[in-house]
Design an enzyme around this catalytic site. Structure first.
Site, mmCIF file in Angstrom:
data_model
loop_
_atom_site.group_PDB
_atom_site.id
_atom_site.type_symbol
_atom_site.label_atom_id
_atom_site.label_comp_id
_atom_site.label_asym_id
_atom_site.label_seq_id
_atom_site.Cartn_x
_atom_site.Cartn_y
_atom_site.Cartn_z
ATOM 1 N N ASP A 93 0.861 -1.173 0.000
ATOM 2 C CA ASP A 93 0.000 0.000 0.000
ATOM 3 C C ASP A 93 0.908 1.237 0.000
ATOM 4 O OD1 ASP A 93 -2.206 1.579 0.097
ATOM 5 O OD2 ASP A 93 -2.685 1.188 2.182
ATOM 6 N N ASP A 128 -3.878 7.338 -3.542
ATOM 7 C CA ASP A 128 -5.242 7.754 -3.869
ATOM 8 C C ASP A 128 -5.833 8.492 -2.676
ATOM 9 O OD1 ASP A 128 -5.245 5.324 -2.404
ATOM 10 O OD2 ASP A 128 -7.340 5.011 -2.933
ATOM 11 N N ALA A 196 -11.966 2.535 0.927
ATOM 12 C CA ALA A 196 -12.717 3.313 1.918
ATOM 13 C C ALA A 196 -14.056 2.685 2.304
ATOM 14 C CB ALA A 196 -12.921 4.751 1.435
ATOM 15 N N CYS A 279 -14.081 -24.113 17.870
ATOM 16 C CA CYS A 279 -13.083 -24.181 16.793
ATOM 17 C C CYS A 279 -12.129 -25.324 17.097
ATOM 18 C CB CYS A 279 -12.327 -22.852 16.738
ATOM 19 S SG CYS A 279 -10.941 -22.819 15.588
ATOM 20 N N CYS A 281 -8.889 -25.435 15.545
ATOM 21 C CA CYS A 281 -7.542 -25.087 15.077
ATOM 22 C C CYS A 281 -6.539 -25.489 16.161
ATOM 23 C CB CYS A 281 -7.467 -23.597 14.747
ATOM 24 S SG CYS A 281 -7.220 -22.522 16.176
ATOM 25 N N CYS A 284 -7.046 -23.678 19.518
ATOM 26 C CA CYS A 284 -8.272 -23.996 20.255
ATOM 27 C C CYS A 284 -8.304 -25.453 20.695
ATOM 28 C CB CYS A 284 -9.498 -23.654 19.413
ATOM 29 S SG CYS A 284 -9.554 -21.902 18.993
HETATM 30 ZN ZN LIG Z 1 -9.314 -21.747 16.775
#
Ligand SMILES: [Zn+2]
Length: 490
Positions: A93, A128, A196, A279, A281, A284
């Protein structure tokens, strides 16, 4: 527009595409998620983004490097990929965000584009002007004109093989977004960030996000790769992909973690409010919320950021699989149930029926009717349009029935909510093979009755009898008076 994007698969306005990035010598499959790297605060190391999360592409802010003597020299000497230890695609950016936040920045478009080229960015960005939502029209037009001047300047800069973003601004004026899209598409720049929109997302104005994106898409046309700038919350990926967005950046994974916020596809939870992690993952699976709360700030933030990034990548894969299977709109419909504002977003998407009908593929695996919104899907709209063109013999008596055919009529058609009437020999074709609930809702009956009305209007000399099973009076009100109506369930 540059020629670096190919569409492989389409569902609703969403697509699986390939973005060729010449400087990196690779193609990136889209929709793609780009984690945002803040060089000052590497919550998760970029090298782990690749190995542990499968990130092929990430985004960082070149102005952060440009604005600091130490960072600038290091980036110019070693190159961005080496500094960040990431050998995938790096998008940069320009500092427009700082411009929006602080009102001014100390760099021009040629300076920052040449700097991005010199530090080895794969996709660079001009400066921009990100115009916020709801400003008066004059300001939106003035700032858009400035952005468009910068794009013209950017076209004149020697950027080598680096791709260049052409941001699409225009605040909350869909017609300005459309003309901005058309203008950007006519440049020789390559990728099209819709800018934006973060304030809209922060305020849960998903209906407005959809209208802004639809405006940009109308101007850009089908073949332009679109980056929905700042959209990193997984709860909106299905909707945004169904709108035709191809690239997403997430700073949310790290920013939310800093405030003990836990991302899910249904919204954001506070760690303090959680007794269980919904979750599986690695974070978790290995911790309970109580264990995480007891860790030190830095470790807790890192683990939350990891969970947030896992759930973000997982949702993007879920969206891509739904798109590939042709049931993206069912996923959008499911996700829309998480929050009333998401439902607004989905309904706003259905309001753009002309765009959807033009691009949605005509044949898919199965149509699941999941709620009243399903009655407005492009498949139903398209079937109704087709009824306008189906010619029946003048003077014939035609039965439209939810029951079996009858010899007492010249012809017997099936009728079914939400589509309405169709010839029997189409009953095994998509979308008329739809799975619909036995307990149909008012919107589905209403759509079917409107289908009857469309067919009757297209064939004014034909006599129709509708034999339905218990359609509600409110739906039958849409059936013209000259159609005989029989209730088979009575
Ligand atoms: Zn997780």
């Amino acid at each position: 527009m540059g020629d670096h994007f190919e569409i492989r698969d389409q569902d609703a306005l969403g697509r699986i595409g390939e973005l060729t990035v010449p400087r990196a010598g690779v193609t990136v499959e889209t929709p793609a998620l780009m984690p945002v790297i803040n060089p000052h605060v590497r919550t998760i190391e970029p090298s782990r983004m690749q190995s542990a999360f499968g990130a092929e592409i990430l985004i960082t802010n070149s102005y952060v490097f440009y604005g600091s003597d130490d960072y600038r020299e290091e980036a110019l000497e070693r190159g961005l990929h080496d500094v960040l230890e990431f050998d995938g695609v790096i998008v940069t950016d320009s500092g427009s965000f700082q411009l929006a936040e602080y009102g001014e920045i100390d760099v021009t478009t040629p300076e920052i584009l040449e700097f991005q080229r010199d530090i080895g960015s794969d996709v660079g960005t001009p400066v921009d002007v990100p115009t916020p939502p709801d400003v008066d029209r004059e300001r939106a037009e003035d700032e858009l004109a400035t952005t468009q001047d910068r794009l013209a300047v950017a076209e004149g800069v020697d950027t080598g093989e680096m791709l260049v973003n052409a941001p699409v601004q225009g605040s909350t004026y869909p017609d300005l977004r459309e003309s901005a899209g058309r203008h950007a598409d006519a440049t020789d720049l390559d990728v099209f960030p819709v800018g934006a929109v973060v304030p809209l997302m922060n305020d849960y104005r998903y209906g407005d996000v959809v209208d802004v994106v639809a405006g940009a898409k109308r101007g850009l046309g089908r073949d332009a790769p679109v980056h929905l700038f700042g959209a990193g919350h997984p709860m909106m990926f299905a909707l945004a992909v169904a709108m035709g967005c191809d690239l997403f950046d997430s700073a949310a994974y790290a920013l939310y973690a800093r405030d003990d916020r836990y991302l899910t596809v249904r919204g954001t939870e506070q760690l303090d409010d959680l007794d269980y992690f919904p979750c599986s993952c690695p974070v978790c699976a290995d911790h309970t919320p109580a264990e995480l709360r007891e860790l030190g700030d830095r470790e807790r933030e890192e683990l939350l950021a990891e969970h947030n990034l896992h759930v973000t990548f997982r949702e993007m894969r879920t969206v891509k699989q739904a798109l590939r299977a042709g049931n993206l709109l069912e996923l959008v419909e499911t996700r829309a149930r998480a929050h009333p504002a998401m439902l607004d977003g989905y309904r706003a998407l259905l309001d753009h029926a002309d765009l959807l009908e033009r691009e949605d593929s005509a044949s898919k695996g199965a149509f699941f009717y999941l709620s009243g919104e399903s009655a407005r899907r492009p498949e139903v709209v398209r079937h109704h349009d087709r009824l306008d063109r189906l010619a029946l013999s003048p003077g014939d008596e035609v039965l439209l029935t939810e029951g079996g055919p009858s010899d007492r009529y010249d012809e017997s058609w099936n009728v079914r909510a939400p589509f309405g009437p169709f010839p029997r020999d189409l009953s095994e074709t998509y979308p008329l093979t739809a799975e619909v609930p036995d307990r149909m809702d008012a919107e589905g009956y209403r759509a079917a009755a409107e289908g009857v009305a469309r067919l009757a209007a297209a064939n004014p000399e034909t006599e129709f009898t509708l034999a339905h099973r218990g359609w509600p009076e409110a739906a039958l009100a849409a059936v013209p008076e000259r159609v005989d109506v029989v209730d088979l369930s009575g």
